[in-house]
Scaffold this active site. Structure first.
Site, PDB file in Angstrom:
ATOM      1  N   HIS A 209      -2.204  15.121  -6.465  1.00 41.22           N
ATOM      2  CA  HIS A 209      -2.854  13.877  -6.008  1.00 41.22           C
ATOM      3  C   HIS A 209      -2.331  13.425  -4.645  1.00 41.22           C
ATOM      4  O   HIS A 209      -2.803  12.428  -4.111  1.00 41.22           O
ATOM      5  CB  HIS A 209      -2.654  12.743  -7.016  1.00 41.22           C
ATOM      6  CG  HIS A 209      -3.244  13.031  -8.361  1.00 41.22           C
ATOM      7  ND1 HIS A 209      -4.556  13.410  -8.530  1.00 41.22           N
ATOM      8  CD2 HIS A 209      -2.690  13.020  -9.606  1.00 41.22           C
ATOM      9  CE1 HIS A 209      -4.792  13.613  -9.824  1.00 41.22           C
ATOM     10  NE2 HIS A 209      -3.676  13.384 -10.489  1.00 41.22           N
TER      11      HIS A 209
ATOM     12  N   ASP B  65      -1.635  18.527 -19.800  1.00 36.30           N
ATOM     13  CA  ASP B  65      -2.346  17.318 -20.227  1.00 36.30           C
ATOM     14  C   ASP B  65      -3.784  17.518 -20.742  1.00 36.30           C
ATOM     15  O   ASP B  65      -4.374  16.532 -21.224  1.00 36.30           O
ATOM     16  CB  ASP B  65      -2.269  16.207 -19.149  1.00 36.30           C
ATOM     17  CG  ASP B  65      -2.534  16.683 -17.742  1.00 36.30           C
ATOM     18  OD1 ASP B  65      -3.002  17.823 -17.581  1.00 36.30           O
ATOM     19  OD2 ASP B  65      -2.281  15.888 -16.800  1.00 36.30           O
TER      20      ASP B  65
ATOM     21  N   HIS C 280      -6.518  16.233 -14.699  1.00 32.67           N
ATOM     22  CA  HIS C 280      -6.998  15.300 -13.678  1.00 32.67           C
ATOM     23  C   HIS C 280      -7.461  16.077 -12.441  1.00 32.67           C
ATOM     24  O   HIS C 280      -6.874  17.101 -12.116  1.00 32.67           O
ATOM     25  CB  HIS C 280      -5.874  14.320 -13.317  1.00 32.67           C
ATOM     26  CG  HIS C 280      -5.353  13.588 -14.521  1.00 32.67           C
ATOM     27  ND1 HIS C 280      -4.217  13.981 -15.193  1.00 32.67           N
ATOM     28  CD2 HIS C 280      -5.876  12.533 -15.193  1.00 32.67           C
ATOM     29  CE1 HIS C 280      -4.043  13.162 -16.240  1.00 32.67           C
ATOM     30  NE2 HIS C 280      -5.022  12.285 -16.262  1.00 32.67           N
TER      31      HIS C 280
ATOM     32  N   ASP D  80      -4.806  21.238 -14.450  1.00 35.22           N
ATOM     33  CA  ASP D  80      -4.371  19.909 -14.882  1.00 35.22           C
ATOM     34  C   ASP D  80      -5.637  19.134 -15.281  1.00 35.22           C
ATOM     35  O   ASP D  80      -6.709  19.365 -14.719  1.00 35.22           O
ATOM     36  CB  ASP D  80      -3.654  19.209 -13.724  1.00 35.22           C
ATOM     37  CG  ASP D  80      -3.035  17.891 -14.135  1.00 35.22           C
ATOM     38  OD1 ASP D  80      -1.831  17.885 -14.429  1.00 35.22           O
ATOM     39  OD2 ASP D  80      -3.756  16.865 -14.169  1.00 35.22           O
TER      40      ASP D  80
END
Ligand SMILES: [Zn+2]
Length: 295
Positions: free
Chosen positions: A114, A228, A153, A151
């Site tokens: 991110h 995740d 996200h 991931d």
């Protein structure tokens, strides 16, 4: 096999904070009989400046991030946080050197996708994958790169930095309704519906890898093996099982065979961090099996 960790640079967080700082140390304890865990060195600021805006680096270095920036990052600024961030990148650089000489390498950290050119957010201070690739290019060790971001996200920071790069292909598989809510498009994004389970996920991943590998050849690949997408994850929304995640790792490593591959940890927010660590250990076991097949 050597792997790298920055777990010793452990930041203090307020009680109840959502960032699972304990998982890194627990992982090192769990794997120390399987591999030799080396301490990640901090990368020089000049390497970070290959990718990140100078003004952002200056604010991070001097502790001048705004309240808004620190809230977006989700972690309180400290000198230790910055040291830890530089070492997290250093682990990915070291793992990439092993990958380029021996075929595969792993950092028991990194995957901070991110972080973008001019922003640090979502627990990500610096973008380890983008910095590592930039450094490998400076040293003439690699040019064309594939990023397989599993991931849960979306990899918005990596997409901002490497999306427009003709010598990098970014693939991100993630929950459609997860953070970040304002996306920066990757070369290939797969938005998976909430509740997606093992079979659908693995089929989508296999198809996406076909398309990504068609964009090759690549000198190096980065695999963000986030824990995740697990069904019990607090921030996930997908429903993969632990055996399903192991199959994911095996699939990615099998499809990337022949390309030097750097595996990084990325996210994992199980209510009990030991569940996240189980998934990370399984990833390491898949990496060890791939390394044995190469030797
Ligand atoms: Zn994540």
């Amino acid at each position: 096999m050597d792997v790298w960790s920055h777990a010793r640079w452990r930041i203090e967080l307020p009680p109840g904070h959502k960032f699972p700082i304990s998982k890194y140390g627990l992982l090192v304890e769990r794997v120390s009989g399987l591999v030799s865990v080396l301490e990640s060195e901090p990368v020089p600021w000049e390497w970070l400046a290959l990718v990140h805006e100078e003004a952002l680096l200056e604010r991070i270095r001097l502790g001048q991030m705004s309240i808004r920036e620190q809230r977006g990052l989700g972690l309180p600024w400290s000198e230790l946080l910055v040291e830890r961030g530089r070492r997290s990148v250093g682990g990915t650089v070291a793992a990439s050197r092993r990958a380029l000489s021996l075929g595969i390498g792993m950092n028991l950290g990194g995957g901070t996708h991110h972080a973008g050119r001019d922003f640090a957010r979502g627990y990500c201070l610096f973008n380890d994958v983008a910095v590592t690739l930039a450094r490998l290019r400076v040293e003439g060790l690699a040019q064309r790169a594939l990023v397989v971001d599993c991931d849960v996200h979306q990899g918005d920071g990596t997409a901002q930095i490497l999306g427009p790069d003709p010598d990098a292909f970014t693939l991100s598989l993630h929950g459609a309704r997860n953070y970040p809510f304002q996306r920066i498009p990757s070369d290939l994004d797969l938005d998976l519906p909430s509740g997606t389970g093992d079979d659908e996920y693995l089929a989508e991943l296999d198809r996406a890898l076909d398309e990504a590998l068609d964009a090759g050849p690549f000198d190096v690949a980065f695999f963000l093996a986030g824990a995740d997408p697990w069904e019990g994850d607090r921030l996930g929304r997908l429903s993969l099982t632990k055996p399903g995640l192991r199959l994911r790792d095996e699939l990615v490593l099998a499809r990337l065979r022949g390309i030097p591959t750097v595996v990084v940890l990325a996210g994992g927010y199980a209510p009990d961090p030991r569940d996240t660590v189980d998934i990370n250990v399984a990833t390491l076991e898949s990496v060890l099996a791939a390394a044995r097949a190469l030797s």
